[in-house]
Scaffold this active site. Structure first.
Site, PDB file in Angstrom:
ATOM      1  CG  HIS A  23      -1.867   1.152   1.248  1.00 64.04           C
ATOM      2  ND1 HIS A  23      -2.821   1.321   0.274  1.00 64.04           N
ATOM      3  CD2 HIS A  23      -2.002   2.195   2.106  1.00 64.04           C
ATOM      4  CE1 HIS A  23      -3.525   2.419   0.542  1.00 64.04           C
ATOM      5  NE2 HIS A  23      -3.044   2.971   1.636  1.00 64.04           N
ATOM      6  CG  HIS A  35      -3.852   6.446   2.607  1.00 59.33           C
ATOM      7  ND1 HIS A  35      -4.522   5.261   2.673  1.00 59.33           N
ATOM      8  CD2 HIS A  35      -4.239   7.154   3.689  1.00 59.33           C
ATOM      9  CE1 HIS A  35      -5.281   5.233   3.745  1.00 59.33           C
ATOM     10  NE2 HIS A  35      -5.130   6.376   4.383  1.00 59.33           N
ATOM     11  CB  CYS A 113      -2.694   3.312  -3.132  1.00 61.60           C
ATOM     12  SG  CYS A 113      -1.944   1.668  -3.033  1.00 61.60           S
TER      13      CYS A 113
END
Length: 162
Positions: A23, A35, A113
């Site tokens: 991530h 994010h 992301c």
């Protein structure tokens, strides 16, 4: 917990190691990151956040890095600094902060992301996770195809001998 002991600076890319993927977030100061989080993403969720694969929308969030990482390890990873010139850190942070709270299109293959943070830092949308996955799939397909072809040839040869 950080993998490398390196403290992030404004505009740094933060790579958080989840169960089967990475991530990504961008450091904006005072312990916070911005994010891209699909609605199913729960900070520090690990395996349950894999459900983000089916999402088509995401929310830009600003949260404490410690909360987003949860118990997962993370590190500063500005891995494309040698290929692309990073934008000035104040501009990266300003753009990231402007996006907070917005709902944006999401796709695990084209708007994830990692694409999000690379666009903020370098002005270039890219995800090595996606590229690497397609490379592995392509290679596996070729190997399986060749194995199938060899198997077919052996079967045909055996049948002809009978």
């Amino acid at each position: 917990m950080t993998l490398d002991g390196k403290q992030p600076k404004l505009g740094d890319l933060i790579e958080i190691s989840r169960y089967c993927y990475q991530h990504w977030a961008i450091y904006v100061g005072n312990g916070y990151v911005v994010h891209l989080a699909p609605p199913s993403e729960v900070a520090g969720a690990g395996v349950s956040s894999i459900m983000s694969i089916v999402a088509d929308r995401a929310i830009v969030k600003k949260e404490l890095l410690s909360v987003v990482a949860g118990g997962d390890k993370y590190r500063v990873n500005n891995k494309h600094d040698d290929k692309y010139d990073p934008l000035p850190s104040n501009k990266i942070v300003q753009q990231a902060e402007k996006m907070v709270g917005k709902e944006v299109p999401y796709s695990v293959t084209s708007d994830n992301c990692e694409h999000f943070v690379n666009t903020l830092r370098y002005g270039v949308s890219r995800s090595d996770q996606v590229t690497d996955t397609f490379t592995v799939i392509g290679t596996a397909s070729v190997v399986l195809g060749v194995a199938g072809l060899i198997g077919m040839m052996l079967y045909r040869s055996k049948r002809e001998k009978q």
